[in-house]
Each structure stands twice: as C-alpha cells, then as structure tokens.
Design a protein around this motif. Sequence first.
Motif, PDB file in Angstrom:
ATOM      1  N   SER A 190       7.738  15.738 141.247  1.00 26.26           N
ATOM      2  CA  SER A 190       8.103  15.006 140.030  1.00 26.26           C
ATOM      3  C   SER A 190       7.090  13.894 139.746  1.00 26.26           C
ATOM      4  N   ILE A 191       7.099  13.428 138.512  1.00 27.32           N
ATOM      5  CA  ILE A 191       6.218  12.324 138.136  1.00 27.32           C
ATOM      6  C   ILE A 191       6.551  11.086 138.962  1.00 27.32           C
ATOM      7  N   SER A 192       7.838  10.821 139.186  1.00 26.34           N
ATOM      8  CA  SER A 192       8.232   9.673 140.014  1.00 26.34           C
ATOM      9  C   SER A 192       7.648   9.800 141.414  1.00 26.34           C
ATOM     10  N   GLU A 193       7.673  11.013 141.972  1.00 27.58           N
ATOM     11  CA  GLU A 193       7.103  11.224 143.313  1.00 27.58           C
ATOM     12  C   GLU A 193       5.586  11.043 143.302  1.00 27.58           C
ATOM     13  N   ILE A 194       4.937  11.538 142.252  1.00 31.21           N
ATOM     14  CA  ILE A 194       3.480  11.382 142.156  1.00 31.21           C
ATOM     15  C   ILE A 194       3.127   9.898 142.108  1.00 31.21           C
ATOM     16  N   PHE A 195       3.838   9.127 141.267  1.00 31.26           N
ATOM     17  CA  PHE A 195       3.591   7.686 141.171  1.00 31.26           C
ATOM     18  C   PHE A 195       3.814   7.020 142.529  1.00 31.26           C
ATOM     19  N   ALA A 196       4.938   7.353 143.178  1.00 33.36           N
ATOM     20  CA  ALA A 196       5.288   6.695 144.441  1.00 33.36           C
ATOM     21  C   ALA A 196       4.325   7.066 145.565  1.00 33.36           C
ATOM     22  N   GLU A 197       3.938   8.336 145.638  1.00 37.84           N
ATOM     23  CA  GLU A 197       3.130   8.813 146.763  1.00 37.84           C
ATOM     24  C   GLU A 197       1.628   8.657 146.543  1.00 37.84           C
ATOM     25  N   LEU A 198       1.178   8.819 145.301  1.00 37.84           N
ATOM     26  CA  LEU A 198      -0.262   8.843 145.040  1.00 37.84           C
ATOM     27  C   LEU A 198      -0.743   7.707 144.131  1.00 37.84           C
ATOM     28  N   GLY A 199       0.179   7.104 143.377  1.00 37.09           N
ATOM     29  CA  GLY A 199      -0.183   6.018 142.476  1.00 37.09           C
ATOM     30  C   GLY A 199      -0.461   6.496 141.061  1.00 37.09           C
ATOM     31  N   GLU A 200      -0.501   5.530 140.142  1.00 34.91           N
ATOM     32  CA  GLU A 200      -0.693   5.864 138.734  1.00 34.91           C
ATOM     33  C   GLU A 200      -2.070   6.456 138.462  1.00 34.91           C
ATOM     34  N   ALA A 201      -3.109   5.970 139.144  1.00 37.99           N
ATOM     35  CA  ALA A 201      -4.467   6.488 138.896  1.00 37.99           C
ATOM     36  C   ALA A 201      -4.547   7.983 139.195  1.00 37.99           C
ATOM     37  N   ALA A 202      -3.949   8.417 140.308  1.00 32.45           N
ATOM     38  CA  ALA A 202      -3.958   9.845 140.651  1.00 32.45           C
ATOM     39  C   ALA A 202      -3.156  10.645 139.628  1.00 32.45           C
ATOM     40  N   PHE A 203      -2.028  10.072 139.188  1.00 37.65           N
ATOM     41  CA  PHE A 203      -1.239  10.750 138.163  1.00 37.65           C
ATOM     42  C   PHE A 203      -2.056  10.928 136.891  1.00 37.65           C
ATOM     43  N   ARG A 204      -2.726   9.862 136.434  1.00 40.99           N
ATOM     44  CA  ARG A 204      -3.502   9.935 135.187  1.00 40.99           C
ATOM     45  C   ARG A 204      -4.646  10.944 135.299  1.00 40.99           C
ATOM     46  N   ASP A 205      -5.267  11.031 136.470  1.00 41.46           N
ATOM     47  CA  ASP A 205      -6.344  12.005 136.666  1.00 41.46           C
ATOM     48  C   ASP A 205      -5.802  13.430 136.555  1.00 41.46           C
ATOM     49  N   GLY A 206      -4.681  13.686 137.213  1.00 43.30           N
ATOM     50  CA  GLY A 206      -4.059  15.010 137.113  1.00 43.30           C
ATOM     51  C   GLY A 206      -3.603  15.310 135.695  1.00 43.30           C
ATOM     52  N   GLU A 207      -3.058  14.317 135.042  1.00 41.67           N
ATOM     53  CA  GLU A 207      -2.604  14.458 133.657  1.00 41.67           C
ATOM     54  C   GLU A 207      -3.769  14.843 132.746  1.00 41.67           C
ATOM     55  N   ARG A 208      -4.916  14.168 132.925  1.00 42.02           N
ATOM     56  CA  ARG A 208      -6.099  14.463 132.114  1.00 42.02           C
ATOM     57  C   ARG A 208      -6.544  15.918 132.316  1.00 42.02           C
ATOM     58  N   ARG A 209      -6.563  16.374 133.561  1.00 42.52           N
ATOM     59  CA  ARG A 209      -6.982  17.755 133.849  1.00 42.52           C
ATOM     60  C   ARG A 209      -6.012  18.770 133.245  1.00 42.52           C
ATOM     61  N   VAL A 210      -4.720  18.492 133.340  1.00 44.73           N
ATOM     62  CA  VAL A 210      -3.714  19.399 132.779  1.00 44.73           C
ATOM     63  C   VAL A 210      -3.840  19.453 131.258  1.00 44.73           C
ATOM     64  N   ILE A 211      -4.001  18.304 130.610  1.00 48.46           N
ATOM     65  CA  ILE A 211      -4.142  18.273 129.150  1.00 48.46           C
ATOM     66  C   ILE A 211      -5.397  19.022 128.723  1.00 48.46           C
ATOM     67  N   ALA A 212      -6.492  18.857 129.452  1.00 51.24           N
ATOM     68  CA  ALA A 212      -7.725  19.586 129.129  1.00 51.24           C
ATOM     69  C   ALA A 212      -7.479  21.093 129.183  1.00 51.24           C
ATOM     70  N   ARG A 213      -6.755  21.545 130.193  1.00 53.61           N
ATOM     71  CA  ARG A 213      -6.429  22.976 130.307  1.00 53.61           C
ATOM     72  C   ARG A 213      -5.555  23.425 129.139  1.00 53.61           C
ATOM     73  N   LEU A 214      -4.548  22.632 128.799  1.00 53.10           N
ATOM     74  CA  LEU A 214      -3.645  22.994 127.710  1.00 53.10           C
ATOM     75  C   LEU A 214      -4.377  23.053 126.371  1.00 53.10           C
ATOM     76  N   LEU A 215      -5.361  22.189 126.182  1.00 55.59           N
ATOM     77  CA  LEU A 215      -6.095  22.176 124.916  1.00 55.59           C
ATOM     78  C   LEU A 215      -6.995  23.401 124.763  1.00 55.59           C
ATOM     79  N   ASP A 216      -7.239  24.117 125.845  1.00 55.62           N
ATOM     80  CA  ASP A 216      -8.005  25.362 125.767  1.00 55.62           C
ATOM     81  C   ASP A 216      -7.128  26.565 125.418  1.00 55.62           C
ATOM     82  N   GLU A 217      -5.814  26.367 125.377  1.00 57.83           N
ATOM     83  CA  GLU A 217      -4.888  27.440 125.007  1.00 57.83           C
ATOM     84  C   GLU A 217      -4.834  27.572 123.483  1.00 57.83           C
ATOM     85  N   PRO A 218      -4.272  28.689 122.988  1.00 60.66           N
ATOM     86  CA  PRO A 218      -4.091  28.828 121.533  1.00 60.66           C
ATOM     87  C   PRO A 218      -3.238  27.681 120.980  1.00 60.66           C
ATOM     88  N   PRO A 219      -3.293  27.457 119.663  1.00 60.36           N
ATOM     89  CA  PRO A 219      -2.562  26.333 119.071  1.00 60.36           C
ATOM     90  C   PRO A 219      -1.093  26.278 119.469  1.00 60.36           C
TER      91      PRO A 219
END
Length: 191
Positions: free
Chosen positions: A58-87
């Motif tokens: 969960s996002i709460s677990e990611i924040f607690a275990e890895l911190g906000e910076a790690a969450f934001r990095d993963g979030e950026r990578r996921v969004i980049a992947r999603l933006l390569d999908e069809p509209p």
Amino acid sequence: MTESAATSDDLAPLRQKTIVLVGLMGVGKSSVGRRLATALNLPFRDADNEVEAAAGRSISEIFAELGEAAFRDGERRVIARLLDEPPHVLATGGGAFVNAETRALINEKAISVWLKADIELLARRVGRKDTRPLLKGKDPVAVLTELARVRNPAYAEAQVHVQTGDTPHGVAVDAILTALRQRLAPGVPTE
C-alpha cells in the motif's frame, strides 16, 4: 449528459490523448475521473492503485518503509509507463504533478486538468478516511492549506483548469468536458 451525447462525434477530439487529472487530495480525481472516463468511453486508470500493484504494498506502507522520495520515484516511473498506453483518463496522486520531470512528461504526452476546490470542502472530504499518509495525526485544513501553498504553482502549469465544488460528480464531469472542448476543439459547440 445523455448516453448518446457520450458517444457522439463531438467528443472524438477529446479521446485522442490521455487526460490526466491533477490536484489536491480529496478534489475528486479518482471518483470524477471514473465518470469522465465513462462519459468519454475511455479506460480509467488510478496512478495510486497502479503504484500499489507495482510495489506489491500500500501507499501507506511505501511511505512508512521507504519514505516519500522512494514513493515519488516509483510514482513517476508508473505514470511514465501509463502515458505510453493508448488514451485513457488517469487520476494521479496529489503530489505527482509537483515533480518537475513528471509534470513535463504529462504535459508532453497528455492533457493535464487541474481540479480545484475550496480547502474547507477538501478537508471535510479527506477527514472521512484515515488512509492518507500526509494527514496522519494532523489537522486536515492546516495540511491542505500548506500543500496548496506549495503545490498550486505546479498545478497552475496544467493545461486546463476546472473549479469544482460541493456538487454531484456529473456537474464536475460536465465542467471538465466543457473546458476540454474549449481547449481541444474550440470550433465545436459546448452544449
């Protein structure tokens, strides 16, 4: 909006690129986003759900275990992947668009829509759940006021701005569709 209106050709220009909803927590990016996707006959994706699936926690677990910076990095990578999908319609987490790299990617590959609402309304909405890591044990109005101060300059770089309020989701969807038509299909009537 009628079903025939949702499938009419006047919405075709709005289906050419992914529509990314940005804004503070509680503004309705996910709930309004689902309805917007239905109105446009596009798939809906929620970046937070996609991050959780990719991380296996969960996002709460990611924040607690890895911190906000790690969450934001993963979030950026996921969004980049999603933006390569069809509209599709993509709801992002409240902090996603604040990251300059993520914001540039969204504005290059998609249409960004800033959903705005009154802080007190947002505080009432987010106060109903205890699942938001940035609010744990804090006053929602104070947190949202500070987040707005920090994040609004980034949100202002969204290509479309839509003020929402304490109205049914359908009203917000109609406002988004009107704003998107004005941006993407200026010659097409909005009604």
